[in-house]
Design a protein around this motif. Structure first.
Motif, PDB file in Angstrom:
ATOM      1  N   ASP A  37       0.831  -1.197   0.000  1.00  0.00           N
ATOM      2  CA  ASP A  37       0.000   0.000   0.000  1.00  0.00           C
ATOM      3  C   ASP A  37       0.871   1.255   0.000  1.00  0.00           C
ATOM      4  N   ASN A  88      -6.009  -0.312  -1.310  1.00  0.00           N
ATOM      5  CA  ASN A  88      -5.904   1.129  -1.514  1.00  0.00           C
ATOM      6  C   ASN A  88      -5.889   1.808  -0.146  1.00  0.00           C
ATOM      7  N   LYS A  89      -6.046   3.128  -0.100  1.00  0.00           N
ATOM      8  CA  LYS A  89      -5.936   3.851   1.164  1.00  0.00           C
ATOM      9  C   LYS A  89      -7.046   3.486   2.140  1.00  0.00           C
ATOM     10  N   ALA A 137      -6.915  -2.609  -7.579  1.00  0.00           N
ATOM     11  CA  ALA A 137      -7.565  -1.568  -6.790  1.00  0.00           C
ATOM     12  C   ALA A 137      -7.385  -0.204  -7.428  1.00  0.00           C
ATOM     13  N   GLY A 138      -8.343   0.686  -7.174  1.00  0.00           N
ATOM     14  CA  GLY A 138      -8.256   2.063  -7.616  1.00  0.00           C
ATOM     15  C   GLY A 138      -8.255   3.017  -6.436  1.00  0.00           C
ATOM     16  N   PRO A 139      -7.920   4.286  -6.659  1.00  0.00           N
ATOM     17  CA  PRO A 139      -7.732   5.230  -5.556  1.00  0.00           C
ATOM     18  C   PRO A 139      -9.016   5.644  -4.844  1.00  0.00           C
ATOM     19  N   ASN A 141     -11.447   3.879  -3.712  1.00  0.00           N
ATOM     20  CA  ASN A 141     -12.011   2.699  -3.057  1.00  0.00           C
ATOM     21  C   ASN A 141     -12.744   1.782  -4.024  1.00  0.00           C
ATOM     22  N   TYR A 143     -12.583  -1.358  -6.997  1.00  0.00           N
ATOM     23  CA  TYR A 143     -11.836  -2.567  -7.321  1.00  0.00           C
ATOM     24  C   TYR A 143     -12.379  -3.161  -8.613  1.00  0.00           C
ATOM     25  N   SER A 194      -2.859  -1.946 -11.574  1.00  0.00           N
ATOM     26  CA  SER A 194      -3.484  -0.625 -11.665  1.00  0.00           C
ATOM     27  C   SER A 194      -2.580   0.424 -11.057  1.00  0.00           C
ATOM     28  N   GLN A 195      -2.774   1.641 -11.518  1.00  0.00           N
ATOM     29  CA  GLN A 195      -2.130   2.811 -10.935  1.00  0.00           C
ATOM     30  C   GLN A 195      -2.998   4.013 -11.263  1.00  0.00           C
TER      31      GLN A 195
END
Length: 347
Positions: A37, A88-89, A137-139, A141, A143, A194-195
């Protein structure tokens, strides 16, 4: 002096060929998968029997005690099948398949630290019989999960779903890709990375008798994907499934690197660039850092690595099905299975 050098070479060859044990034992289990993470914590999932386990590490040297997540009847595991993990966060999500061919998701909110009860991702029951699923995952939240799916015509296609609430609920399933020849490769792992809003899927296709690797790319967080694009210049005519799906990594500056197998050779390439032959081997994975690409693969029961400082492959121990993740300060953590145990080493 010559006799000394010859003795040394013999000793080195014996040491490499004798299946010596490398790395630190993390746990008993199979098919470890890790993702790091933004805080530099590596989240790891693996299976043992029909049970899913989860652990973390911040250093790659000390690991938290493993946590039992759930038991799935006939958990799909082995030969690159097994649970997958993304983070993610806000959350951590694990996906896994049961013997009937159902994709299940487990979600954990980072704010509460609690794992939620599993939910089914596939909206048609018992259709992911091959046991392969990938997760990214994406930023915000969100997926993206993708898997090999038999719905409709009983032929494998790439189907997926999205979650926008940290894996607690999932969208209506969508066919991402179906081969014009009817099926994609049946026994090869699907990959997802992913990014930001970029999501890339990699799978082995099956067109005109060739089992080549293809990419699907999204720039809107997995909501839509572009046209499937073949990787590499060559082709692999094969009337069988190689059971080898390759690997991908996105560098900190957004460049995608891939590694895959064609016949008995491994290749690496970035989209739109020529392929580079690496070595003889299989089951390769890749992680890209600011220093360059780290690649691990199998050959004759040994694990081999290629690093930015050592472009020639070097053996570092016996084992199989290695997986890597990038830690802080551009260190790379490698995990693998060996005789029913999971081992780890910074490479």
């Amino acid at each position: 002096m010559i006799q000394f050098i010859l003795s040394l070479l013999i000793s080195v060859n014996w040491f490499i060929g004798s299946g010596h044990t490398a790395g630190k034992e993390v746990a008993k289990g199979l098919q470890p998968v890790a993702i790091t993470d933004l805080d530099g914590v590596a989240h790891i999932v693996y299976g043992r029997g029909e049970v899913l386990y989860y652990t973390t590490t911040g250093t790659g040297e000390q690991f938290k005690p493993s946590m039992r997540i759930d038991s799935l009847l006939g958990l799909a595991i082995g030969a690159t099948r097994g649970p997958q993990i993304a983070v993610n966060k806000q959350s951590v999500v694990i996906t896994a398949l049961d013997k009937m061919g159902n994709v299940w998701a487990y979600s954990r909110s980072k704010s509460t630290g609690q794992w939620q009860k599993r939910v089914r991702v596939n909206d048609v029951a018992d259709i992911a019989k091959e046991g392969f699923v990938a997760l990214a995952a994406g930023p915000a939240n969100e997926y993206t999960a993708v898997w090999l799916d038999l719905r409709g015509d009983k032929r494998n296609k790439l189907v997926g779903a999205r979650s926008t609430d940290g894996g607690r609920t999932w969208s209506v399933n969508k066919t991402m890709y179906q081969s014009p020849d009817g099926t994609i490769c049946e026994c090869c792992q699907v990959s997802a990375v992913s990014q930001g809003k970029q999501v890339v899927l990699m799978f082995r296709n099956f067109i005109n008798g060739s089992r080549d690797m293809y990419l699907l790319t999204s720039t809107d967080g997995g909501q839509t994907f572009g046209k499937a694009e073949k990787i590499g210049e060559g082709t692999w005519k094969l009337n069988a499934c190689p059971m080898d799906g390759g690997g991908m990594s996105i560098s900190p500056d957004g460049n995608l690197s891939t590694v895959w197998r064609r016949a008995d050779k491994l290749y690496t390439a970035r989209p739109g660039q020529p392929e580079i032959e690496l070595a003889t081997g299989k089951n390769a994975k890749i992680v890209t850092t600011q220093k360059g690409d780290y690649i691990v693969f199998q050959r004759e029961g040994q694990l081999w690595k290629i690093t930015p400082g050592q472009p020639q492959p070097t053996a570092f121990g016996s084992g199989a099905y290695a997986n890597m993740t990038r830690l802080s300060n551009d260190r790379v953590l490698c995990l693998w299975e060996q005789d029913g145990t999971i081992r780890a080493e910074i490479i």
